[in-house]
Design an enzyme around this catalytic site. Structure first.
Site, mmCIF file in Angstrom:
data_model
loop_
_atom_site.group_PDB
_atom_site.id
_atom_site.type_symbol
_atom_site.label_atom_id
_atom_site.label_comp_id
_atom_site.label_asym_id
_atom_site.label_seq_id
_atom_site.Cartn_x
_atom_site.Cartn_y
_atom_site.Cartn_z
ATOM 1 N N CYS A 16 -78.963 -90.859 -65.068
ATOM 2 C CA CYS A 16 -77.742 -91.169 -65.814
ATOM 3 C C CYS A 16 -77.484 -92.653 -65.651
ATOM 4 O O CYS A 16 -77.784 -93.218 -64.592
ATOM 5 C CB CYS A 16 -76.573 -90.355 -65.246
ATOM 6 S SG CYS A 16 -74.995 -90.735 -66.048
ATOM 7 N N CYS B 235 -59.902 -101.399 -62.323
ATOM 8 C CA CYS B 235 -61.284 -101.623 -61.867
ATOM 9 C C CYS B 235 -61.450 -102.766 -60.875
ATOM 10 O O CYS B 235 -61.123 -103.926 -61.159
ATOM 11 C CB CYS B 235 -62.196 -101.857 -63.065
ATOM 12 S SG CYS B 235 -63.930 -101.950 -62.533
HETATM 13 N N1 SAM Z 1 -68.800 -101.153 -67.029
HETATM 14 C C1 SAM Z 1 -69.107 -99.887 -67.546
HETATM 15 C C2 SAM Z 1 -67.953 -99.249 -68.284
HETATM 16 O O1 SAM Z 1 -66.800 -99.586 -68.039
HETATM 17 O O2 SAM Z 1 -68.227 -98.383 -69.124
HETATM 18 C C3 SAM Z 1 -69.635 -98.907 -66.510
HETATM 19 C C4 SAM Z 1 -69.021 -98.856 -65.135
HETATM 20 S S1 SAM Z 1 -67.301 -98.390 -65.023
HETATM 21 C C5 SAM Z 1 -66.930 -98.812 -63.365
HETATM 22 C C6 SAM Z 1 -67.335 -96.609 -65.148
HETATM 23 C C7 SAM Z 1 -66.042 -95.860 -65.011
HETATM 24 O O3 SAM Z 1 -65.601 -95.848 -63.661
HETATM 25 C C8 SAM Z 1 -64.819 -96.343 -65.764
HETATM 26 O O4 SAM Z 1 -64.825 -95.987 -67.111
HETATM 27 C C9 SAM Z 1 -63.702 -95.618 -65.034
HETATM 28 O O5 SAM Z 1 -63.431 -94.385 -65.663
HETATM 29 C C10 SAM Z 1 -64.273 -95.394 -63.640
HETATM 30 N N2 SAM Z 1 -63.505 -96.160 -62.634
HETATM 31 C C11 SAM Z 1 -63.579 -97.495 -62.407
HETATM 32 N N3 SAM Z 1 -62.708 -97.870 -61.444
HETATM 33 C C12 SAM Z 1 -62.069 -96.742 -61.044
HETATM 34 C C13 SAM Z 1 -61.049 -96.483 -60.097
HETATM 35 N N4 SAM Z 1 -60.492 -97.457 -59.378
HETATM 36 N N5 SAM Z 1 -60.620 -95.211 -59.935
HETATM 37 C C14 SAM Z 1 -61.174 -94.213 -60.680
HETATM 38 N N6 SAM Z 1 -62.137 -94.408 -61.598
HETATM 39 C C15 SAM Z 1 -62.574 -95.654 -61.797
HETATM 40 FE FE1 SF4 Z 2 -64.038 -102.209 -67.136
HETATM 41 FE FE2 SF4 Z 2 -66.526 -101.285 -66.546
HETATM 42 FE FE3 SF4 Z 2 -65.977 -103.880 -66.375
HETATM 43 FE FE4 SF4 Z 2 -64.894 -102.232 -64.623
HETATM 44 S S1 SF4 Z 2 -67.041 -102.655 -64.851
HETATM 45 S S2 SF4 Z 2 -63.845 -103.924 -65.695
HETATM 46 S S3 SF4 Z 2 -64.554 -100.414 -65.893
HETATM 47 S S4 SF4 Z 2 -65.943 -102.636 -68.239
#
Ligand code: SAM
Ligand code: SF4
Ligand code: DTB
Length: 334
Positions: free
Chosen positions: A130, A62
């Site tokens: 959503c 992330c």
């Molecule tokens: N922070 C919250 C969470 O983690 O539930 C919500 C936002 S988070 C960015 C939502 C989703 O984005 C993550 O669970 C992951 O599956 C997806 N995601 C984040 N970074 C990604 C990446 N570099 N490539 C593909 N999917 C990604």
């Molecule tokens: Fe993990 Fe969501 Fe935080 Fe990215 S934004 S670090 S996916 S918890």
């Protein structure tokens, strides 16, 4: 015809689907797809990061985790008016659902109150709503439902046995608990994962097994291809064979026949022909608009042309905002 939905898939059964010759797997997945969906209709959602960066979690993929140097600038929660302006633009460009993401581990109650106001205002535009805000308590999920939230996105991300190599700051059970709160509040679930993080083929089966064997199939199943972001621990993950990504979509379609399967992150890095194969394999939802949360997505004109070239069209919102779930009969096998 109403579908008989299974929740008892074994790893071996799922692996056997992955092991089919590519053409055979696609044929089976496309047949299941046609039984339950209009194969030319694709649901389009637009994403907006309403609170960006600075996240305390350590999810290895992330770009919004505070601890990685990815160049993402932290921004506080957007105002209702600013989000509404972006939602209107998304609606006018043809999106039917607006997905709002926040880089929180878990929102505080006062964060949920603010997001609830945003949700009510976006819903009033006639869009499906959503949100993905991290872990939720039961009362928080109910407050969002009361505000007009239709879907909550919370991903399992990967197989239970691989999860510990990707995230250390919360565990699989935490995710399952949030999904329970979301379902119990009467929200529709959007739950999927990421392919291409270095998982084994068995790991891909494990993710799909965990999703299909949830008490209810998620109404929406986002299958993300890892976007390899410089500065994250997975920046140099080995590239995925595109056929393995298509296979994952196909197996998801077979296991969860009435769910919407979303060809999610990673489309900008994907050939149009691979996307066409994903639609054929049963993907019937995409993110639409130039940006995902912090990374790029194909531009709107490119997607409009792709739809024209493939003879597919954007799905309308059903009268009860139920999209296309009228024929779901839950549950069947234990
Ligand atoms: N922070 C919250 C969470 O983690 O539930 C919500 C936002 S988070 C960015 C939502 C989703 O984005 C993550 O669970 C992951 O599956 C997806 N995601 C984040 N970074 C990604 C990446 N570099 N490539 C593909 N999917 C990604
Ligand atoms: Fe993990 Fe969501 Fe935080 Fe990215 S934004 S670090 S996916 S918890
Ligand atoms: C999901 O499964 N994929 C979306 C959405 N749910 C929130 C997020 C993809 C994020 C890709 C990396 C980024 O743009 O920051």
């Amino acid at each position: 015809m109403p579908a008989t939905l299974r929740h008892d898939w074994s790893r071996e059964e799922i692996q056997a689907l992955f092991d089919l010759p590519f053409g055979e797997l696609l044929h089976r997945a496309h047949s299941v797809h046609r039984e339950h969906h209009d194969p030319q209709a694709v649901q389009v959602s637009t994403l907006l990061s309403i609170k960006t960066g600075g996240c305390p979690e350590d999810c290895a993929y992330c770009p919004q985790a505070q601890r990685y140097d990815t160049g993402v600038k932290s921004e506080k929660l957007m105002s209702v008016d600013a989000v509404v302006a972006r939602a209107k633009a998304a609606r006018d460009a043809g999106a039917s659902r607006f997905c709002m993401g926040a880089a929180w581990r878990a929102p505080k109650d006062r964060d949920v109150e603010k997001v609830a106001q945003i949700v009510t205002a976006v819903k009033a535009l006639g869009l499906e709503t959503c949100a993905t805000l991290g872990m939720l308590t039961g009362p928080q999920a109910s407050a969002l439902k009361d505000a007009g939230l239709d879907y909550y996105n919370h991903n399992l991300d990967t197989a239970p046995e691989f999860y510990g190599q990707i995230i250390h700051t919360r565990d699989y059970q935490d995710r399952l608990d949030t999904l329970t709160h979301v379902r119990d509040a009467g929200l529709r679930t959007c739950c999927g994962g990421i392919i291409g993080m270095g998982e084994s083929p068995d790991g891909r089966s494990g993710l799909l097994q965990a999703l299909a064997n949830l008490p209810q199939h998620p109404e929406s199943v986002p299958i993300n291809q890892l976007v390899r972001v410089p500065g994250t621990p997975l920046a140099d993950a080995a590239p995925l064979d595109p056929f393995d990504f298509v296979r994952t979509i196909a197996v998801a379609r077979i296991l969860m026949p009435v769910s919407m399967v979303r060809l999610s992150a990673g489309r900008q890095q994907m050939d149009d022909a691979v996307q066409a194969l994903c639609f054929h394999a049963g993907a019937n939802s995409i993110f639409y608009g130039e940006k995902l949360l912090t990374t790029g997505n194909p531009d709107v004109e490119h997607d409009r042309q792709l739809f024209r070239r493939l003879g597919i069209h954007a799905m309308e919102i059903a009268a009860d905002t139920g999209t296309v779930h009228a024929d779901i009969i839950e549950p069947c096998a234990a």
